[in-house]
Design a protein around this motif. Structure first.
Motif, PDB file in Angstrom:
ATOM      1  N   PRO A  90       0.850  -1.200   0.000  1.00 47.12           N
ATOM      2  CA  PRO A  90       0.000   0.000   0.000  1.00 47.12           C
ATOM      3  C   PRO A  90       0.882   1.246   0.000  1.00 47.12           C
ATOM      4  O   PRO A  90       1.891   1.305   0.698  1.00 47.12           O
ATOM      5  N   THR A  91       0.515   2.242  -0.779  1.00 45.69           N
ATOM      6  CA  THR A  91       1.289   3.479  -0.815  1.00 45.69           C
ATOM      7  C   THR A  91       0.534   4.646  -0.189  1.00 45.69           C
ATOM      8  O   THR A  91       1.053   5.754  -0.131  1.00 45.69           O
ATOM      9  N   THR A  92      -0.701   4.385   0.258  1.00 42.60           N
ATOM     10  CA  THR A  92      -1.464   5.390   0.998  1.00 42.60           C
ATOM     11  C   THR A  92      -1.920   4.769   2.307  1.00 42.60           C
ATOM     12  O   THR A  92      -2.066   3.540   2.414  1.00 42.60           O
ATOM     13  N   TYR A  93      -2.165   5.602   3.295  1.00 42.64           N
ATOM     14  CA  TYR A  93      -2.426   5.109   4.659  1.00 42.64           C
ATOM     15  C   TYR A  93      -3.650   4.205   4.744  1.00 42.64           C
ATOM     16  O   TYR A  93      -3.745   3.340   5.608  1.00 42.64           O
ATOM     17  N   ASN A  94      -4.616   4.382   3.853  1.00 42.41           N
ATOM     18  CA  ASN A  94      -5.875   3.636   3.923  1.00 42.41           C
ATOM     19  C   ASN A  94      -5.953   2.487   2.923  1.00 42.41           C
ATOM     20  O   ASN A  94      -7.037   2.020   2.595  1.00 42.41           O
ATOM     21  N   ALA A  95      -4.805   2.029   2.430  1.00 46.59           N
ATOM     22  CA  ALA A  95      -4.822   1.047   1.336  1.00 46.59           C
ATOM     23  C   ALA A  95      -4.321  -0.337   1.721  1.00 46.59           C
ATOM     24  O   ALA A  95      -4.212  -1.208   0.865  1.00 46.59           O
ATOM     25  N   GLU A  96      -4.031  -0.576   2.988  1.00 39.65           N
ATOM     26  CA  GLU A  96      -3.415  -1.854   3.366  1.00 39.65           C
ATOM     27  C   GLU A  96      -4.316  -3.044   3.051  1.00 39.65           C
ATOM     28  O   GLU A  96      -3.903  -3.999   2.387  1.00 39.65           O
ATOM     29  N   SER A  97      -5.561  -2.997   3.520  1.00 39.47           N
ATOM     30  CA  SER A  97      -6.475  -4.123   3.265  1.00 39.47           C
ATOM     31  C   SER A  97      -6.859  -4.181   1.790  1.00 39.47           C
ATOM     32  O   SER A  97      -7.080  -5.269   1.233  1.00 39.47           O
ATOM     33  N   ILE A  98      -6.932  -3.007   1.155  1.00 34.32           N
ATOM     34  CA  ILE A  98      -7.276  -2.957  -0.271  1.00 34.32           C
ATOM     35  C   ILE A  98      -6.174  -3.622  -1.097  1.00 34.32           C
ATOM     36  O   ILE A  98      -6.449  -4.339  -2.059  1.00 34.32           O
ATOM     37  N   ALA A  99      -4.918  -3.401  -0.712  1.00 37.02           N
ATOM     38  CA  ALA A  99      -3.791  -3.990  -1.436  1.00 37.02           C
ATOM     39  C   ALA A  99      -3.870  -5.515  -1.419  1.00 37.02           C
ATOM     40  O   ALA A  99      -3.617  -6.175  -2.432  1.00 37.02           O
ATOM     41  N   MET A 294     -20.300   2.206  -0.768  1.00 36.82           N
ATOM     42  CA  MET A 294     -18.861   2.362  -0.966  1.00 36.82           C
ATOM     43  C   MET A 294     -18.184   0.997  -1.079  1.00 36.82           C
ATOM     44  O   MET A 294     -17.228   0.841  -1.845  1.00 36.82           O
ATOM     45  N   ASN A 295     -18.701   0.016  -0.346  1.00 38.38           N
ATOM     46  CA  ASN A 295     -18.147  -1.347  -0.436  1.00 38.38           C
ATOM     47  C   ASN A 295     -18.341  -1.925  -1.838  1.00 38.38           C
ATOM     48  O   ASN A 295     -17.453  -2.584  -2.378  1.00 38.38           O
ATOM     49  N   THR A 296     -19.519  -1.672  -2.405  1.00 38.60           N
ATOM     50  CA  THR A 296     -19.801  -2.161  -3.756  1.00 38.60           C
ATOM     51  C   THR A 296     -18.888  -1.492  -4.781  1.00 38.60           C
ATOM     52  O   THR A 296     -18.332  -2.148  -5.667  1.00 38.60           O
ATOM     53  N   LEU A 297     -18.714  -0.186  -4.647  1.00 33.07           N
ATOM     54  CA  LEU A 297     -17.835   0.537  -5.567  1.00 33.07           C
ATOM     55  C   LEU A 297     -16.393   0.053  -5.442  1.00 33.07           C
ATOM     56  O   LEU A 297     -15.688  -0.089  -6.450  1.00 33.07           O
ATOM     57  N   MET A 298     -15.961  -0.224  -4.204  1.00 37.56           N
ATOM     58  CA  MET A 298     -14.597  -0.712  -3.996  1.00 37.56           C
ATOM     59  C   MET A 298     -14.420  -2.090  -4.631  1.00 37.56           C
ATOM     60  O   MET A 298     -13.399  -2.370  -5.277  1.00 37.56           O
ATOM     61  N   SER A 299     -15.418  -2.948  -4.459  1.00 34.64           N
ATOM     62  CA  SER A 299     -15.361  -4.287  -5.075  1.00 34.64           C
ATOM     63  C   SER A 299     -15.291  -4.176  -6.593  1.00 34.64           C
ATOM     64  O   SER A 299     -14.546  -4.916  -7.250  1.00 34.64           O
ATOM     65  N   ASN A 300     -16.065  -3.246  -7.149  1.00 30.22           N
ATOM     66  CA  ASN A 300     -16.048  -3.046  -8.603  1.00 30.22           C
ATOM     67  C   ASN A 300     -14.685  -2.551  -9.076  1.00 30.22           C
ATOM     68  O   ASN A 300     -14.188  -2.968 -10.130  1.00 30.22           O
TER      69      ASN A 300
END
Length: 320
Positions: A90-99, A294-300
């Motif tokens: 992750p390169t941004t503070y809120n991206a760890e789980s997203i990565a 927001m969860n749906t948009l993130m999944s997309n």
């Protein structure tokens, strides 16, 4: 050695008399030998994917010809890009789980490719091998571990959550009219007349927009040379919005407009009882009211990024 001419003649012989002489054997040679010879040339030129394509045709139609079955396996092994996926950062503070989610989805999409030349090494199995071989690995670099695991390429990535905007549901008061019709008959002529009157009412318009943007910067590098095979920056912008109207009354009779006072007429009062304005209002009344979470948009976004990454790797051909 006029193989094509022979194939045409032997095909005709087989059509006329299928069991004539050794037609079937000669037909097999006429079809296979040119493909086999060309495949050998491709192998010598390190064009293993082209060799595989020729040998695969032979195996699928005739099961085997000379050593084409074994040669096909050899071509496949040499042509296949075995990929070891390293942990996406992750390169941004809120991206760890997203990565982690992006990495998992990329692996899933790569595994789903209908491409015999792309293979992802199982993470759990390789982790065990790494543990067993840690004593012999002195530097512990990703490239050396990749070689240790027989991976021809390492896939690394950096994930950034660029934007996350969860909009508020805005509610706006609108002033309009109810169109009411009544019919009367002329006592002299008997003609029926339609009288139209307008009653002032209030309705509401709602709007909301959710949006986010996620990006993956990835690189597929050779474990043998360190050369970059494929790299890209993929950004996925996802958004959804709602814009609708509600009215506590007979919505089919609602007409847009404006009025100053509900109990008194004013020169500023406007009734927009025309086809276009009424149709636009009716569309607002029937518009969707549920917005994507927001969860749906993130999944997309994750799905979109993973799909495009896999396609990019799928298009890679070292022989072109």
């Amino acid at each position: 050695e006029k193989f094509k001419d022979a194939e045409l003649l032997l095909t005709e012989v087989k059509r006329l008399q299928p069991d004539y002489g050794n037609t079937q054997d000669m037909l097999k040679v006429s079809k296979c030998e040119p493909l086999y010879r060309q495949a050998k040339q491709f192998m010598d030129a390190a064009q293993y994917r082209k060799a595989y394509a020729n040998l695969d045709k032979i195996v699928k139609e005739f099961t085997n010809y000379k050593d084409s079955y074994d040669l096909r396996y050899e071509a496949l092994q040499k042509a296949t890009v075995t990929i070891r996926v390293t942990d996406f950062k992750p390169t941004t503070y809120n991206a760890e789980s997203i990565a982690k989610s992006v990495q998992a989805e990329v692996v899933s999409k790569l595994n789903a490719l209908n491409n015999p030349f792309v293979k992802v090494i199982d993470v759990q199995s390789t982790d065990k091998i790494i543990e067993e071989q840690q004593r012999s690995v002195t530097t512990g670099s990703d490239l050396e571990i990749g070689k240790l695991l027989a991976a021809k390429a390492l896939l690394s990535g950096e994930v950034s959550v660029i934007e996350v905007t969860q909009g508020k549901l805005n509610k706006t008061e609108k002033r309009g009219y109810i169109r009411e019709e009544s019919k009367t008959k002329d006592p002299k002529t008997g003609e029926e007349k339609v009288n139209v009157t307008y009653r002032k009412v209030i309705y509401w318009v709602y709007n909301q927009k959710n949006s986010l943007s996620v990006a993956l910067k990835f690189q597929l590098a050779s474990t043998e040379t360190g050369a970059v095979m494929v790299s890209d920056f993929i950004r996925s912008n996802q958004a959804d919005e709602v814009n609708y109207a509600t009215f506590d009354g007979p919505s089919s009779k609602l007409v847009p407009g404006y009025w100053e006072k509900i109990n008194a007429d004013s020169p500023k009062d406007v009734i927009n009882d025309n086809q276009l304005d009424v149709r636009n209002l009716q569309e607002l009344l029937k518009a969707k009211r549920d917005i994507a979470s927001m969860n749906t948009l993130m999944s997309n976004a994750i799905e979109d990024i993973a799909k495009r990454t896999a396609q990019k790797i799928n298009q890679y051909n070292p022989e072109e």
